[in-house]
Design a protein around this motif. Structure first.
Motif, short mmCIF file in Angstrom:
data_model
loop_
_atom_site.label_atom_id
_atom_site.label_comp_id
_atom_site.label_asym_id
_atom_site.label_seq_id
_atom_site.Cartn_x
_atom_site.Cartn_y
_atom_site.Cartn_z
N SER A 131 0.81 -1.21 0.00
CA SER A 131 0.00 0.00 0.00
C SER A 131 0.84 1.27 0.00
O SER A 131 0.39 2.33 -0.42
CB SER A 131 -0.94 0.01 1.21
OG SER A 131 -0.21 0.19 2.42
N HIS A 132 2.09 1.15 0.47
CA HIS A 132 2.95 2.34 0.48
C HIS A 132 4.21 2.19 -0.37
O HIS A 132 4.98 3.11 -0.54
CB HIS A 132 3.36 2.69 1.93
CG HIS A 132 4.40 1.77 2.49
ND1 HIS A 132 4.08 0.66 3.22
CD2 HIS A 132 5.76 1.77 2.39
CE1 HIS A 132 5.21 0.03 3.58
NE2 HIS A 132 6.23 0.67 3.08
N TRP A 133 4.39 0.98 -0.94
CA TRP A 133 5.59 0.72 -1.72
C TRP A 133 5.53 1.41 -3.08
O TRP A 133 4.50 1.44 -3.74
CB TRP A 133 5.76 -0.78 -1.95
CG TRP A 133 6.86 -1.09 -2.94
CD1 TRP A 133 8.19 -1.11 -2.70
CD2 TRP A 133 6.70 -1.41 -4.33
NE1 TRP A 133 8.89 -1.43 -3.85
CE2 TRP A 133 7.99 -1.61 -4.86
CE3 TRP A 133 5.59 -1.54 -5.17
CZ2 TRP A 133 8.20 -1.93 -6.21
CZ3 TRP A 133 5.81 -1.86 -6.51
CH2 TRP A 133 7.09 -2.05 -7.01
N THR A 134 6.66 1.97 -3.49
CA THR A 134 6.80 2.53 -4.84
C THR A 134 8.10 2.04 -5.41
O THR A 134 9.15 2.13 -4.76
CB THR A 134 6.79 4.07 -4.82
OG1 THR A 134 7.82 4.55 -3.94
CG2 THR A 134 5.45 4.61 -4.37
N GLY A 135 8.08 1.50 -6.60
CA GLY A 135 9.30 0.99 -7.22
C GLY A 135 10.15 2.11 -7.79
O GLY A 135 9.72 3.27 -7.87
N ASN A 136 11.35 1.79 -8.16
CA ASN A 136 12.21 2.75 -8.84
C ASN A 136 13.06 2.02 -9.86
O ASN A 136 13.16 0.80 -9.85
CB ASN A 136 13.08 3.53 -7.84
CG ASN A 136 13.99 2.62 -7.04
OD1 ASN A 136 14.86 1.96 -7.59
ND2 ASN A 136 13.80 2.59 -5.72
N ALA A 137 13.66 2.77 -10.74
CA ALA A 137 14.39 2.17 -11.87
C ALA A 137 15.55 1.30 -11.42
O ALA A 137 15.86 0.29 -12.03
CB ALA A 137 14.89 3.28 -12.80
N ILE A 138 16.21 1.67 -10.32
CA ILE A 138 17.39 0.93 -9.88
C ILE A 138 17.02 -0.45 -9.38
O ILE A 138 17.59 -1.46 -9.79
CB ILE A 138 18.15 1.70 -8.78
CG1 ILE A 138 18.75 2.97 -9.38
CG2 ILE A 138 19.24 0.85 -8.17
CD1 ILE A 138 19.47 3.83 -8.36
#
Length: 247
Positions: A232-239
């Motif tokens: 619910s609070h996780w956000t991915g990133n390119a790395i």
């Protein structure tokens, strides 16, 4: 000498990257007695599984009590383990028809090393039985032993925490050090679910000081709830989600 050997293995620190290439077990396995299939198995290990990045970097660390942690071994690496007196290899990736596993299984058999397949996950929660089953695993295997996954960062990380807690008696607060960037573990991204799991226990323990980790897993721990709250609070990133592409 042991410390120097570990230091030498970790001299060339490279991040292990690339999407996991774990085929479904229903796929027809390679036959290592067939020269063509053996060549394919080597190709799978070196290129499909990014073994070329591990050529001079084992991500080897001494957890204590006769347990070590590393990344995916080659047959040559397993021969070194045999020379060191390793009795058990704990494969945290689970069995696979792919070359990296078939070559590992063959090498362990060749050198008389017991191979334990105990699948863990780097980007998901684990069932109560899977978590508590590690206690029995650590009690029944022969030592010295080596645990490994693909990169030696995430699944070996959670298992390192559980080993230090269940086998060595360290509190989770101290054992959680096994999940750190020192071992190439990155908590940003879905691999952070492992950290969130232990943090959830420590938060609960702060309000219920009498509860042990084992009792928390048996009782209040709800895998689906932990995963839901993390996502619910996780956000991915390119790395973490594209470059590292944790398995």
């Amino acid at each position: 000498m042991k410390e120097e050997r570990i230091k030498r293995l970790n001299t060339f620190a490279l991040p292990v990257s690339g999407r996991a290439d774990m085929a479904d077990l229903s796929d027809k396995p390679l036959d290592l007695n067939d020269p063509k299939d053996r060549k394919q198995a080597r190709y799978d290990l070196t290129w499909g599984d990014h073994g070329f990045l591990r050529k001079r970097f084992a991500n080897r660390h001494d957890i204590g009590g006769g347990m070590y942690r590393e990344n995916q071994p080659s047959p040559e690496r397993i021969a070194v383990w045999a020379d060191e007196g390793i009795k058990t290899v704990v494969n945290l990736r689970g069995p696979s028809p792919k070359g990296f596993y078939l070559l590992e299984k063959e090498a362990c058999e060749k050198h008389g090393i017991a191979l334990e397949n105990y699948r863990m996950y780097s980007r998901d929660v684990h069932s109560k039985d899977r978590l508590l089953g590690t206690k029995d695993l650590f009690d029944r295997i022969e030592y010295p032993a080596v645990m490994h996954c693909k990169s030696g960062a995430d699944r070996t990380g959670i298992m390192g925490v559980l080993y230090r807690h269940f086998r060595m008696g360290d509190p989770i607060e101290d054992a959680i050090e096994q999940l750190s960037f020192k071992y190439l573990h990155v908590r940003h991204g879905k691999t952070g679910m492992l950290d969130f799991f232990f943090d959830d226990y420590l938060t609960y323990k702060a309000e219920h000081p009498e509860i042990s980790f084992e009792d928390w897993v048996k009782g209040p721990y709800d895998p689906a709830d932990v995963k839901s709250r993390f996502m619910s609070h996780w956000t991915g990133n390119a790395i973490t989600e594209w470059l590292l592409r944790r398995e």
